[in-house]
Write an enzyme that holds these catalytic residues in place. Sequence first.
Site: not given
Ligand code: ADP
Ligand code: ADP
Ligand code: MG
Length: 665
Positions: A116, A200, A235, A303
Site C-alpha cells: 500500500k 492514514e 473493514h 487481481r
Molecule cells: P484492504 O487491503 O484490507 O482491503 P483497504 O486499504 O482497502 O484495505 O481498506 C479497507 C477498508 O477500510 C476500506 O474499504 C474502508 O472501509 C476502510 N478504510 C481504509 N482506509 C480508510 C481511511 N483512511 N479512513 C476511513 N476508512 C478507511
Molecule cells: P479487499 O477486501 O482487499 O478489497 P476482496 O474483498 O476482493 O479484497 O477480498 C479478498 C479476500 O477474499 C482475500 O483477502 C481473502 O480473505 C478472501 N478469499 C481468498 N480466497 C477466497 C476463496 N477461495 N473464497 C472466498 N474468499 C476468499
Molecule cells: Mg481494499
Amino acid sequence: MLTSLLIANRGEIACRVIRTARKLGIRTVAVYSDADAKALHVQQADEAVHIGPSPARESYLCGDKIIEAAKATGAEAIHPGYGFLSENADFAQAVIDAGLIWVGPRADSIRAMGLKDAAKARMIAAGVPVTPGYLGEDQSAATLKAEADKIGYPILIKAVAGGGGKGMRRVDDPAQFDDALDSCKREAASSFGDDRVLLEKYILSPRHIEVQIFGDTHGNVVHLFERDCSLQRRHQKVIEEAPAPGMDEATRASICEAAVKAAKAVDYVGAGTIEFIADTSDKEAGGSGLRADRIWFMEMNTRLQVEHPVTEEITGQDLVEWQLRVASGEALPKRQDELSINGWAIEARLYAEDPANGFLPSVGRLDHFALSIPHRVEGRIETGVMEGDELSTSYDPMIAKLVVHAVSRDQAIAGLRTTCERVRCWPVKTNAAFLALVLWDGGFEEGKVDTGLLARQLDEFLPSETPPEEVLQAVAMMVVDDTMGGRAGDIRETYINRPASAWSWVRGFRLNSATRPTIVRLNDGQDDYEVAFTEPSISTLPWVERVANGYLVDRDGSTFMLREARGEPSAFAGTTSSGTILSPMPGKVTAVDVAPGDTVTKGQRLLTLEAMKMEHGLVAPFDGIVAELNAVAGAQVQVDALLVRIEAEGQKDSHEGTKARSEGK
Ligand code: ADP
Ligand code: ADP
Ligand code: MG
C-alpha cells in the site's frame, strides 16, 4: 486462446473460473488439500492434483507444488483466483519463469501496487489524489506516534502488506496509539509476514467506491464503472452493489478517469480494481455527498475481486473470460464506448459465522444447505460447497455469494432480501438473517450508506437466536399431527414457555384457566420450549419440513431444527450468567491481557485468539475477578478448552476461585 488452465485456488472462486474456462473449451486442472479431497471445485475440474495437508501454508500457498502440478498435468496457464497467491509477485514471476502463462498482471505491476505504501507513492507521482497520511520508511514506534500526532486523530494504522480488511486499527485517542500499533503489527506479521505499517487520516462519513479496470498487452485500458462496497464489518466487505447509489455522471467520469490513469501509470495488464475512499460529510441539499474533489485513491487490488459479479451483471460482460483472453494475448473484448450500465446489481457475502455470538466463524458439517433466488429477479449464486460438506477451520468462512440483478435498485434489494431470507443452513450458522435485516434498513434503502453503518446499527441487525413464536407453534402443530393424528384446530390459544422465563401468556390464554392444555415440548439443540394448545390441532404448515431427525424451518434467514424434547418438563434453569470463557473454536492464543486475581470490568478484553485468519478478542461477560486462567500466549487451544473463568465479585461458591484469588495476590 489457451487450451488448458490450472486454478490455484479453492471454493467458490475456483468453481467460478472453471465455469468460464469450460465455456471457452479450456481444459481445467484443480489443486486441492487434504480437507478438499471431495470439494466441489475438485469434482468440477477435468483433473485434480493433491498438493498437501489442509493448512493453506502447506498447500494453497505452496507456489512450487502448484507449478509442479501444472507441469505434471501439462496445464498451459495458472489462474490464481483471489486471496492466496494472487497478489504474490514472486509467485507470478516463478510461473512465468517456469514457461507457464500467468493469468494476472506482470510481476512488477503487482510489486508496484501490492504494497500500500509503494502504491500510494506511485499514485502521487502519477497525479492521482491519495488519502493523506504517512508512508515513511522509518517504522520506529516513536516516529509513527509523532507522525500520527501530526496527521491528527482519528487516524488509521494499516499494514502495508494488508488485505481482506485485516491488519488495520483505527485510533481515536493518542493514548491508545501504542497498543493499537502493537496489535496491528502482530496481526500483520502473522497474516502477511510483514509488520510494516503506514498511517492514514481516518476519513469520516466514508464511502468505499472502487472502479473495475482492465488492461491488455496491446496498451488498451478501459474501466467497467464503479461499485459501492461501503457496507463493511471490521473493514471487510459484506454487501456490494453497482452502480454506486447517488453517483452523478460528472463524479463517475472523474473517478473512472482517475482509475484508468492509475492503471496506465503501471502499464497494467489484466483485471484490477482501484479502490477509493470518499468523504461524504458534505451533504448539501440532501445530496449523496459524493464529490470528485473528496474522493481519494486508497489502494489497488491487482487481481479479480470477490465482488466482480455485480460489475458483470450491470455490464453483461464475463470478467473471467476477459482475463483468459488477455492472458492469451488477445485485445480487450470491448472498447470503452461499447460499455454501458444496465440496471442494478447487488451481492451479499454469505459467511459461515454466528452474528449472535460475535460473528465467530461457525464450522462443522453442512447437514442442510440450500440457496435459491426468487424468479422475479435475475441473479446467481456463487458457491464452492454442497450439502454434506464439512467446513474446515483452515480457510475463509465465506461459503457463497448471493448476487441479484434487476432493473432498479429497489427491486435488486428486494430480490436479495428474499434470497437471504430463504437461506437454509444447519447446523452451521450463517449471517443470512443479519444480511436480510440490513437489507430491510430504511437508510440503506435510500442509499444512505457509509462504512460505519453496520457497526453503528449493529444491534438492530443482530437476529434473535431463539426460534420465533410462529415457528414454535408451527412445529408443535406438526408434532401434534404426527403423534395424535390430524384434528383441525386453532392456534389462537397457545402459550409458549421459553427458557428462563415463566409460562408466558400468549394470545388470550391464561395459565390458570380451567382448560387442560396439550403440551408439546420442543428442543432446538440448545434449549427446551413448551407450546401448549387448548385444542390439539393440526394444519401442517408448508414451511415446516419433516427431516430425518426433526423438523426444519427456514425463517427470515435463520434455520431452526426442532425436535420433540424427551423427559419431564425441564426446570428451565435459564441463562445463569456463567463466567466460564471457553475457546469458541480451535486456534492460537496470541495475547493474554489479564493475570489471575485481576479485577475486570464487563467488556474488558481478556485475551486474543487467532483462528480462521482473524484475531478475536474474548471479553469479560460481567464485572468480576479472574478466578482461573489457563491461557498462555502462543499456545494452541482446542474448541471448548476452558481459557478463563471470571467470578462476579462477592461470589463465594467456588474453592478454586478463592484459591486462585489468594495465589494471585
Ligand atoms: P484492504 O487491503 O484490507 O482491503 P483497504 O486499504 O482497502 O484495505 O481498506 C479497507 C477498508 O477500510 C476500506 O474499504 C474502508 O472501509 C476502510 N478504510 C481504509 N482506509 C480508510 C481511511 N483512511 N479512513 C476511513 N476508512 C478507511
Ligand atoms: P479487499 O477486501 O482487499 O478489497 P476482496 O474483498 O476482493 O479484497 O477480498 C479478498 C479476500 O477474499 C482475500 O483477502 C481473502 O480473505 C478472501 N478469499 C481468498 N480466497 C477466497 C476463496 N477461495 N473464497 C472466498 N474468499 C476468499
Ligand atoms: Mg481494499
